[in-house]
Motif scaffolding. Sequence first.
Motif, PDB file in Angstrom:
ATOM      1  N   LEU A 218       0.862  -1.227   0.099  1.00  0.00           N
ATOM      2  CA  LEU A 218      -0.051  -0.014   0.105  1.00  0.00           C
ATOM      3  C   LEU A 218       0.785   1.288  -0.009  1.00  0.00           C
ATOM      4  O   LEU A 218       0.795   2.100   0.869  1.00  0.00           O
ATOM      5  N   TRP A 219       1.919   1.502  -1.125  1.00  0.00           N
ATOM      6  CA  TRP A 219       2.410   2.590  -1.153  1.00  0.00           C
ATOM      7  C   TRP A 219       1.768   3.608  -2.148  1.00  0.00           C
ATOM      8  O   TRP A 219       0.696   3.302  -2.685  1.00  0.00           O
ATOM      9  N   ALA A 220       2.229   4.763  -2.320  1.00  0.00           N
ATOM     10  CA  ALA A 220       1.658   5.610  -3.086  1.00  0.00           C
ATOM     11  C   ALA A 220       1.415   5.503  -4.414  1.00  0.00           C
ATOM     12  O   ALA A 220       0.421   5.630  -5.050  1.00  0.00           O
ATOM     13  N   GLY A 221       2.007   4.509  -5.180  1.00  0.00           N
ATOM     14  CA  GLY A 221       1.699   4.043  -6.395  1.00  0.00           C
ATOM     15  C   GLY A 221       0.718   3.241  -6.533  1.00  0.00           C
ATOM     16  O   GLY A 221       0.104   2.961  -7.578  1.00  0.00           O
ATOM     17  N   ASN A 222       0.109   2.679  -5.561  1.00  0.00           N
ATOM     18  CA  ASN A 222      -1.203   1.944  -5.701  1.00  0.00           C
ATOM     19  C   ASN A 222      -2.145   2.486  -4.970  1.00  0.00           C
ATOM     20  O   ASN A 222      -3.241   1.714  -4.813  1.00  0.00           O
ATOM     21  N   LEU A 223      -2.163   3.848  -4.701  1.00  0.00           N
ATOM     22  CA  LEU A 223      -3.326   4.343  -4.087  1.00  0.00           C
ATOM     23  C   LEU A 223      -3.993   5.603  -4.959  1.00  0.00           C
ATOM     24  O   LEU A 223      -3.294   6.211  -5.738  1.00  0.00           O
ATOM     25  N   PHE A 224      -5.370   5.490  -5.094  1.00  0.00           N
ATOM     26  CA  PHE A 224      -5.852   6.762  -5.722  1.00  0.00           C
ATOM     27  C   PHE A 224      -6.355   7.662  -4.930  1.00  0.00           C
ATOM     28  O   PHE A 224      -7.076   7.229  -3.468  1.00  0.00           O
ATOM     29  N   VAL A 225      -6.432   8.841  -5.031  1.00  0.00           N
ATOM     30  CA  VAL A 225      -7.142   9.847  -4.271  1.00  0.00           C
ATOM     31  C   VAL A 225      -8.289  10.802  -5.174  1.00  0.00           C
ATOM     32  O   VAL A 225      -8.352  10.942  -6.134  1.00  0.00           O
ATOM     33  N   ASP A 226      -9.213  11.358  -4.376  1.00  0.00           N
ATOM     34  CA  ASP A 226     -10.050  12.436  -4.807  1.00  0.00           C
ATOM     35  C   ASP A 226      -9.179  13.398  -5.370  1.00  0.00           C
ATOM     36  O   ASP A 226      -8.662  13.999  -4.578  1.00  0.00           O
ATOM     37  N   ALA A 227      -9.462  14.152  -6.621  1.00  0.00           N
ATOM     38  CA  ALA A 227      -8.745  15.162  -7.215  1.00  0.00           C
ATOM     39  C   ALA A 227      -8.939  16.337  -6.310  1.00  0.00           C
ATOM     40  O   ALA A 227      -8.010  17.325  -6.165  1.00  0.00           O
ATOM     41  N   GLY A 228     -10.080  16.865  -5.746  1.00  0.00           N
ATOM     42  CA  GLY A 228     -10.546  17.942  -5.070  1.00  0.00           C
ATOM     43  C   GLY A 228      -9.804  17.877  -3.635  1.00  0.00           C
ATOM     44  O   GLY A 228      -9.386  18.756  -3.235  1.00  0.00           O
ATOM     45  N   THR A 229     -10.237  16.742  -3.176  1.00  0.00           N
ATOM     46  CA  THR A 229      -9.952  16.562  -1.616  1.00  0.00           C
ATOM     47  C   THR A 229      -8.707  15.932  -1.220  1.00  0.00           C
ATOM     48  O   THR A 229      -7.872  16.372  -0.160  1.00  0.00           O
ATOM     49  N   GLY A 230      -8.182  15.123  -2.103  1.00  0.00           N
ATOM     50  CA  GLY A 230      -6.840  14.433  -1.700  1.00  0.00           C
ATOM     51  C   GLY A 230      -6.999  13.282  -0.814  1.00  0.00           C
ATOM     52  O   GLY A 230      -6.148  12.634  -0.409  1.00  0.00           O
ATOM     53  N   ARG A 231      -8.455  13.008  -0.736  1.00  0.00           N
ATOM     54  CA  ARG A 231      -8.796  11.952   0.287  1.00  0.00           C
ATOM     55  C   ARG A 231      -8.510  10.641  -0.463  1.00  0.00           C
ATOM     56  O   ARG A 231      -8.963  10.676  -1.530  1.00  0.00           O
ATOM     57  N   LEU A 232      -8.297   9.348  -0.024  1.00  0.00           N
ATOM     58  CA  LEU A 232      -8.004   8.058  -0.215  1.00  0.00           C
ATOM     59  C   LEU A 232      -9.450   7.541  -1.024  1.00  0.00           C
ATOM     60  O   LEU A 232     -10.502   7.702  -0.572  1.00  0.00           O
ATOM     61  N   SER A 233      -9.370   7.255  -2.495  1.00  0.00           N
ATOM     62  CA  SER A 233     -10.394   6.897  -2.958  1.00  0.00           C
ATOM     63  C   SER A 233     -10.506   5.658  -3.784  1.00  0.00           C
ATOM     64  O   SER A 233     -11.283   5.089  -4.132  1.00  0.00           O
ATOM     65  N   GLY A 234      -9.090   5.178  -3.568  1.00  0.00           N
ATOM     66  CA  GLY A 234      -9.266   3.726  -4.402  1.00  0.00           C
ATOM     67  C   GLY A 234      -7.928   3.144  -4.055  1.00  0.00           C
ATOM     68  O   GLY A 234      -6.807   3.800  -3.921  1.00  0.00           O
ATOM     69  N   VAL A 235      -7.747   1.889  -4.426  1.00  0.00           N
ATOM     70  CA  VAL A 235      -6.632   0.808  -4.120  1.00  0.00           C
ATOM     71  C   VAL A 235      -6.369   0.026  -5.344  1.00  0.00           C
ATOM     72  O   VAL A 235      -7.528  -0.723  -5.605  1.00  0.00           O
ATOM     73  N   ILE A 236      -5.374  -0.336  -5.732  1.00  0.00           N
ATOM     74  CA  ILE A 236      -4.961  -1.470  -6.755  1.00  0.00           C
ATOM     75  C   ILE A 236      -3.810  -2.066  -6.674  1.00  0.00           C
ATOM     76  O   ILE A 236      -3.300  -2.181  -5.402  1.00  0.00           O
ATOM     77  N   ASP A 237      -3.800  -2.869  -7.468  1.00  0.00           N
ATOM     78  CA  ASP A 237      -2.425  -3.851  -7.443  1.00  0.00           C
ATOM     79  C   ASP A 237      -2.408  -5.042  -6.150  1.00  0.00           C
ATOM     80  O   ASP A 237      -1.067  -4.912  -5.459  1.00  0.00           O
ATOM     81  N   PRO A 238      -3.206  -5.694  -6.078  1.00  0.00           N
ATOM     82  CA  PRO A 238      -3.047  -6.408  -4.712  1.00  0.00           C
ATOM     83  C   PRO A 238      -2.402  -8.043  -4.972  1.00  0.00           C
ATOM     84  O   PRO A 238      -2.759  -8.700  -4.294  1.00  0.00           O
ATOM     85  N   GLU A 239      -1.757  -7.875  -6.112  1.00  0.00           N
ATOM     86  CA  GLU A 239      -1.458  -9.137  -6.541  1.00  0.00           C
ATOM     87  C   GLU A 239      -0.179  -9.799  -5.596  1.00  0.00           C
ATOM     88  O   GLU A 239      -0.007 -11.020  -5.556  1.00  0.00           O
ATOM     89  N   ARG A 240       0.341  -9.081  -4.631  1.00  0.00           N
ATOM     90  CA  ARG A 240       1.288  -9.758  -3.654  1.00  0.00           C
ATOM     91  C   ARG A 240       0.602 -10.050  -2.282  1.00  0.00           C
ATOM     92  O   ARG A 240       1.345 -10.097  -1.357  1.00  0.00           O
ATOM     93  N   ALA A 241      -0.829  -9.795  -2.412  1.00  0.00           N
ATOM     94  CA  ALA A 241      -1.486 -10.064  -1.037  1.00  0.00           C
ATOM     95  C   ALA A 241      -1.294 -11.482  -0.603  1.00  0.00           C
ATOM     96  O   ALA A 241      -0.786 -12.395  -1.141  1.00  0.00           O
ATOM     97  N   ILE A 242      -1.288 -11.422   0.766  1.00  0.00           N
ATOM     98  CA  ILE A 242      -1.002 -12.549   1.526  1.00  0.00           C
ATOM     99  C   ILE A 242      -2.073 -12.952   2.587  1.00  0.00           C
ATOM    100  O   ILE A 242      -2.855 -11.790   3.025  1.00  0.00           O
ATOM    101  N   TRP A 243      -2.119 -14.090   2.941  1.00  0.00           N
ATOM    102  CA  TRP A 243      -3.032 -14.462   4.291  1.00  0.00           C
ATOM    103  C   TRP A 243      -2.060 -14.374   5.275  1.00  0.00           C
ATOM    104  O   TRP A 243      -1.116 -15.180   5.616  1.00  0.00           O
TER     105      TRP A 243
END
Length: 331
Positions: A218-243
């Motif tokens: 969950l580094w900056a390259g995998n996060l999306f934010v709202d263009a106006g507020t800068g608040r977190l709006s999306g998350v991508i690239d969970p291919e390295r996820a683990i249990w």
Amino acid sequence: MAPSDTDVSPATRAALGHILGSLGDLSGVELLTGGMFATTYRVSLADGTRVIAKTAPTSTDRLLSYELDLVRTEALVYGLAAGRPDLLMPRVLLTDFSRSILPADVVVATHLDGVPLLDRLTVTGEPVADQPGLQHDLGALMARLHTVTGTEFGYPNRAAGLSAPTWPEAFGRMVNALLDDAERWTTHLPSTEIRAALDRHRADLAGVTVPVLVHTDLWAGNLFVDAGTGRLSGVIDPERAIWGDPLFEFAGADQLGRGPVPATLLAGYSAAGAQPALGTPAGDTRLLLYRMYMALVLLVEIAPRGYQGDWVAGHRAAAESCLRAALDALA
């Protein structure tokens, strides 16, 4: 990720058109840059819809052990998040794991609204550490993500063989796989010291008894934010996820981090109803183990990925410094 000026070959465009045929006709394909592992395309359809098509290398000669069939984990995680809009992830539209149309696994997902955080940081110059609202959002997202539980520990991709019924066993396999990869690529590491630290703190790892979904990246390259507020709006690239252990997330989100986890991040985590085990001897030890692991990943992947450029020496030195700091603290 930003669009690249690199042209998409006619053969790739035709293959993507075939794979995405059930969604509509292609009107445009852009190669996106910014990823270090997968190849990602932004595809425009004739009706104006935009989707993301992601492919990952399948030839095993330049893959680390945990990277086998990695993009299939992305499809799995997006599927788990499909009924959880609070996890802020895209929705899978289709997959092609036949490797007959393209020589790769393919996952096609919805296009997220908002702007990539990495692009926004480049424009504003404001580090994430100076954005308490965003840090709070990210901590809360982590806590929600960790409510998703599994039945075993480790990497979900079966091809890697890095899962087990218990966390000490799974994490041990994960570490030893990286050390084996390092030997294969003649990357010098203090392997004996690393294995000794792992053995010495096995009891601390055994305190983790519920496998939760951990994004790990969950580094900056995998996060999306709202263009106006800068608040977190999306998350991508969970291919390295683990249990695994929720604390792993804090190491994955700051892979060269060495100091305390940011207070605003922890506040967001707690506000969402979760309580991290930091501040306890076992919890603090486990965070060090996970920082050790992330430093290993960063070091071992340099050779097979063929990293080049003036930045590589500094990157290697930073990862080596983090590894040494973790091992010294664990000792």
